[in-house]
Design an enzyme around this catalytic site. Structure first.
Site, PDB file in Angstrom:
ATOM      1  CG  ASP A   1      -2.155   0.832   1.036  1.00 47.63           C
ATOM      2  OD1 ASP A   1      -3.192   0.562   1.668  1.00 47.63           O
ATOM      3  OD2 ASP A   1      -2.076   1.781   0.231  1.00 47.63           O
TER       4      ASP A   1
ATOM      5  CD  GLU B   1      -6.540   5.930   2.705  1.00 44.23           C
ATOM      6  OE1 GLU B   1      -6.387   6.200   1.507  1.00 44.23           O
ATOM      7  OE2 GLU B   1      -5.619   5.488   3.419  1.00 44.23           O
TER       8      GLU B   1
END
Ligand code: GLC
Length: 584
Positions: free
Chosen positions: A257, A453
């Protein structure tokens, strides 16, 4: 592989972000892929700009002058609810709304439509589906999860992959199952936090949805920021190699990621060594890809990463490209879907509108107010009544989402949808025009504003780790709020509902949110209450149901909390998963 130099092999392990690299870098260093982080767009952010950009990158990657080995580049993006980064895209509901539809066929149709709109921009890889199984709705990424039930998530996983990857022909894009593994199980729902579970529970809850995704042939998996029992997934040899690659037989690419490997050690090369040896095959680098490339070469020279591991990673990258037919594809601008007029088309929007209708969940109805008559004198109010940006939520045009209509090109706000079928409807955002002599019923649209997020976490305080914030860490590294009690999070919402109700006008409340919230007061003051999640660009789907063209269909894919407590157990349950009323 035999013809590749070490540098060419190492280049294939790099995924650089477009704002920190150029086609010349791609030509010189031979990156395996380039990505756009949330909001990272070329030119005017229209399909033609994306196609032109990808042409330039593609041509650089296949340039075989000076004896260079031409290895075509992949370009990846977070097309997680449509290719929503791009202006004019069809934006369908985020996964939490799709979970409420309980309709795997719909999921496959949406994924196929999304693949077309990704191909229209010349891209070939999307970081979707998210297979998170969320245990605590305090997490800012709850809306990216289909459900807290691993079986429901599993029932969508293969369909989503098939919709995206199809037969890996020219109508397909590469999918990415993420985030491996346990992203939805962190303590208190903290983004990038620690998932504390025995392996049997990790298997049962978080690994379950990956089996159907692998069976459907998903070509890539993204490693997760979270830790499992205090060990970071990005450096977890057991999870990445022994479980995913060896036990489950995954033969595609494990991609890290956004700078996820950096978190493994303050010494970058040590972080690189730990992650690549644990099983990361391609490294997503937000800015400093040169440091990554030099680090990889140093580690190989020092014998700290074996050529066997490098060759395994590169073989995986090349085999994915080969299975995807990338070596036979023409340049992006000459591909059949490039700049295709189906991008944002009426047909695509009709499908997204169907998904909106099926995602709505009726949580309360006193039996009188729904369906609203199309002739009724309707007062439409609330901060989210006429805001396409708020309908879409995060990962839409910008990483953290947008507000208003300017950047959501095409589509309808909920108000615009109501106005189109109820000629006597009027808009009064703050509800101040409410008057029982003039209005038969009020439709009040409330809820959350966009986030992505960690910026969507509900926490007692502290800073959150940043994710794919294009252009480096954002200034807004603070949680969304301190409680899931909406009356505290957004007091303006209960105020407007109560003010209108106090005038004797029945209120239909529609809540836009990325998760279930505690709404006891708001529900008490409403005759009907609808969870609309994050419906996307086609707000008209809400009016279709409120005015009776369609009945409600959706049922909860998450339990609904009774009170605001950090722990789901302590919060209690107002409605169980599966709850959802019908009008009739
Ligand atoms: C983000 C997210 C991941 C996304 C990636 C690229 O930080 O964790 O889901 O695909 O970076 O934008």
């Amino acid at each position: 592989m035999d013809r590749m130099t070490l540098d060419q092999k190492l280049g294939q392990m790099i995924m650089a972000e477009r704002a920190s690299t150029t086609p010349d870098n791609v030509r010189e260093f031979g990156f395996g892929a380039v990505l756009s982080g949330g909001g990272s767009a070329p030119g005017a952010n229209l399909p033609a700009d994306w196609v032109a950009m990808n042409d330039a990158y593609w041509m650089a990657s296949v340039d075989d002058r000076d004896g260079r080995l031409p290895i075509p580049l992949l370009y990846a993006i977070d097309a997680i609810h449509g290719n929503a980064n791009v202006l004019g895209a069809t934006v369908f509901p985020h996964n939490i709304g799709l979970g409420a539809t309980h309709d795997p066929d719909l999921i496959e149709r949406l994924a196929r439509m999304c693949a077309r709109e990704v191909l229209a921009t010349g891209l070939d890889w999307t970081f979707a589906p998210t297979l998170a199984v969320v245990g605590n709705v305090h997490w800012g990424r709850t809306y990216e999860s289909f459900s807290s039930d691993p079986r429901l998530v599993a029932s969508y996983a293969d369909r989503y992959v098939r919709g995206m990857q199809g037969d890996l022909g020219r109508d397909s894009v590469i999918a990415c199952a993420k985030h491996w593994v346990g992203d939805g199980g962190t303590t208190n729902g903290e983004d990038q936090g620690n998932t504390v579970l025995p392996e049997s529970e990790l298997d049962r809850v978080h690994i379950t949805p990956y089996f159907p995704a692998l069976e459907a042939g998903v070509l890539t998996v993204m490693a997760s920021f979270n830790s499992w029992n205090a060990e970071k997934c990005h450096g977890h040899y057991h999870l990445l190699t022994e479980v995913l690659k060896q036990r489950m037989g995954f033969d595609g690419i494990i991609v890290s990621d956004w700078d996820g490997i950096d978190q493994l050690s303050d010494d970058y090369n040590e972080a690189l060594r730990l992650s690549v040896n644990a099983g990361i095959d391609m490294i997503m680098v937000s800015v400093d890809w040169k440091r990554c490339l030099d680090g990889l070469r140093q580690l190989v020279d020092d014998g700290l990463v074996s050529m066997e591991r490098i060759d395994d990673a590169v073989r995986r990258v090349l085999s994915v490209k080969a299975r995807y037919g990338l070596f036979e594809r023409v340049r992006p601008s000459e591909r059949p879907w490039a700049n295709h007029d189906s991008f944002g088309s009426a047909a695509h929007r009709a499908l997204a509108r169907e998904a909106v209708r099926k995602s709505l969940v009726l949580l309360k109805h006193d039996g009188s107010v729904l369906p609203v008559s199309k002739a009724a004198r309707v007062l439409v109010a609330g901060k989210n009544a006429d805001n396409r940006g708020h309908q879409c939520g995060g990962f839409t045009v910008a990483w953290q989402g947008v507000s208003g209509a300017e950047q959501i090109v095409g589509g309808t706000s909920i108000w615009e949808g109501i106005r189109a079928i109820a000629p006597n409807a009027v808009l009064s955002l703050d509800g101040s025009d409410a008057n029982a002599a003039q209005h038969d019923v009020a439709i009040v649209v409330i809820g959350e504003t966009p986030y992505a997020e960690g910026m969507g976490d509900i926490r007692r305080g502290g800073r959150v780790a940043s994710g794919s914030g294009f252009g480096g860490p954002t200034s807004q590294l603070t949680p969304y709020g301190k409680t899931i009690e909406l009356a505290e999070l957004h007091p303006e919402d209960v105020a407007i509902i109560e003010a209108i109700g106090a005038k004797g006008i029945p209120v239909v409340t529609v809540m836009l949110s990325g998760r279930p919230l505690v709404v006891n007061r708001e529900m008490e003051a409403s005759c009907a209450f609808v969870a609309a999640w994050l419906p996307g660009s086609e707000g008209q789907g809400v009016a279709d149901v409120l005015f009776g063209d369609y009945d409600f269909h959706g049922t909860l894919s998450f339990a609904w909390p009774k009170q605001a407590r950090m722990s789901p157990k302590a919060a209690g349950m107002l409605f169980p998963r599966g709850f959802g009323m019908r009008m009739a």
